[in-house]
Scaffold this motif. Structure first.
Motif, PDB file in Angstrom:
ATOM      1  N   LEU A  33     -35.949  -1.836   4.519  1.00 34.76           N
ATOM      2  CA  LEU A  33     -35.272  -1.480   5.767  1.00 34.76           C
ATOM      3  C   LEU A  33     -33.811  -1.266   5.415  1.00 34.76           C
ATOM      4  N   GLU A  34     -33.282  -0.117   5.778  1.00 37.17           N
ATOM      5  CA  GLU A  34     -31.867   0.170   5.540  1.00 37.17           C
ATOM      6  C   GLU A  34     -31.111   0.077   6.855  1.00 37.17           C
ATOM      7  N   VAL A  35     -30.001  -0.636   6.831  1.00 38.64           N
ATOM      8  CA  VAL A  35     -29.113  -0.742   7.980  1.00 38.64           C
ATOM      9  C   VAL A  35     -27.847   0.007   7.596  1.00 38.64           C
ATOM     10  N   GLU A  36     -27.737   1.228   8.108  1.00 43.38           N
ATOM     11  CA  GLU A  36     -26.593   2.088   7.802  1.00 43.38           C
ATOM     12  C   GLU A  36     -25.509   1.847   8.840  1.00 43.38           C
ATOM     13  N   LEU A  37     -24.404   1.258   8.407  1.00 47.24           N
ATOM     14  CA  LEU A  37     -23.309   0.907   9.303  1.00 47.24           C
ATOM     15  C   LEU A  37     -22.344   2.073   9.451  1.00 47.24           C
ATOM     16  N   ALA A  63     -16.905  -5.723  10.450  1.00 43.83           N
ATOM     17  CA  ALA A  63     -17.651  -6.736   9.701  1.00 43.83           C
ATOM     18  C   ALA A  63     -16.981  -7.108   8.375  1.00 43.83           C
ATOM     19  N   PHE A  64     -15.888  -6.425   8.034  1.00 38.02           N
ATOM     20  CA  PHE A  64     -15.228  -6.623   6.737  1.00 38.02           C
ATOM     21  C   PHE A  64     -16.236  -6.436   5.601  1.00 38.02           C
ATOM     22  N   ARG A  65     -17.008  -5.356   5.702  1.00 34.73           N
ATOM     23  CA  ARG A  65     -18.066  -5.086   4.726  1.00 34.73           C
ATOM     24  C   ARG A  65     -17.885  -3.672   4.190  1.00 34.73           C
ATOM     25  N   GLY A  66     -18.004  -3.511   2.893  1.00 32.44           N
ATOM     26  CA  GLY A  66     -17.796  -2.209   2.268  1.00 32.44           C
ATOM     27  C   GLY A  66     -18.996  -1.295   2.292  1.00 32.44           C
ATOM     28  N   GLY A  67     -20.202  -1.860   2.390  1.00 30.87           N
ATOM     29  CA  GLY A  67     -21.392  -1.022   2.292  1.00 30.87           C
ATOM     30  C   GLY A  67     -22.439  -1.352   3.327  1.00 30.87           C
ATOM     31  N   ASP A  68     -23.538  -0.613   3.233  1.00 28.26           N
ATOM     32  CA  ASP A  68     -24.664  -0.804   4.140  1.00 28.26           C
ATOM     33  C   ASP A  68     -25.521  -1.981   3.677  1.00 28.26           C
ATOM     34  N   LEU A  69     -26.495  -2.352   4.503  1.00 27.67           N
ATOM     35  CA  LEU A  69     -27.418  -3.430   4.170  1.00 27.67           C
ATOM     36  C   LEU A  69     -28.772  -2.841   3.802  1.00 27.67           C
ATOM     37  N   VAL A  70     -29.410  -3.418   2.807  1.00 26.68           N
ATOM     38  CA  VAL A  70     -30.773  -3.044   2.445  1.00 26.68           C
ATOM     39  C   VAL A  70     -31.587  -4.331   2.355  1.00 26.68           C
ATOM     40  N   VAL A  71     -32.694  -4.373   3.096  1.00 25.04           N
ATOM     41  CA  VAL A  71     -33.569  -5.539   3.114  1.00 25.04           C
ATOM     42  C   VAL A  71     -34.943  -5.097   2.631  1.00 25.04           C
TER      43      VAL A  71
END
Length: 124
Positions: A11-15, A23-31
């Motif tokens: 599952l990709e969470v594309e921010l 979110a102070f996050r540089g990239g997307d999430l991958v689960v």
């Protein structure tokens, strides 16, 4: 709003850019799909947020984006307003739980369920 993409193995969470900033996050999430233990739809995602914010932004009942730490690990939260959300409990990976507002929670749960269904073995 984050774009959620269901693949056979993940599952990709594309921010969006704004969500990454909040979110102070540089990239997307991958689960990985195998790491998803359960998926719950909720009309009040704010009650699912646990622990304290360690990285990100929070304006109560308006927006929560980032990492929340609790005694058992960390959760990633992306909640906007009083919208419906999906809560994904994970068995491994960077986070123990994802809490994400989405307009398509029911469809997402269905896609996770359908894609995880076993394939027929071909014996008739």
């Amino acid at each position: 709003m984050a774009n959620l993409r269901v693949h056979a193995d993940r599952l990709e969470v594309e921010l969006t850019g704004a969500e990454k900033t909040l979110a102070f996050r540089g990239g997307d999430l991958v689960v990985q799909r195998d790491d998803i233990r359960s998926a719950t739809i909720t009309d009040d995602p704010w009650i699912w947020i646990r622990g304290i914010r360690t990285r990100g932004t929070e304006i109560p009942l308006v927006v929560a984006a980032g990492v929340w730490k609790y005694h058992g690990g960390s959760d990633f939260v992306l909640v906007k307003g009083k919208r419906q959300a999906i809560v994904l409990d994970l068995s491994a990976g960077e986070f123990a739980r994802l809490i994400l507002t989405t307009n398509h929670a029911a469809e997402l749960v269905e896609r996770l369920r359908v894609a995880a269904a076993p394939e027929p073995d071909g014996d008739a």
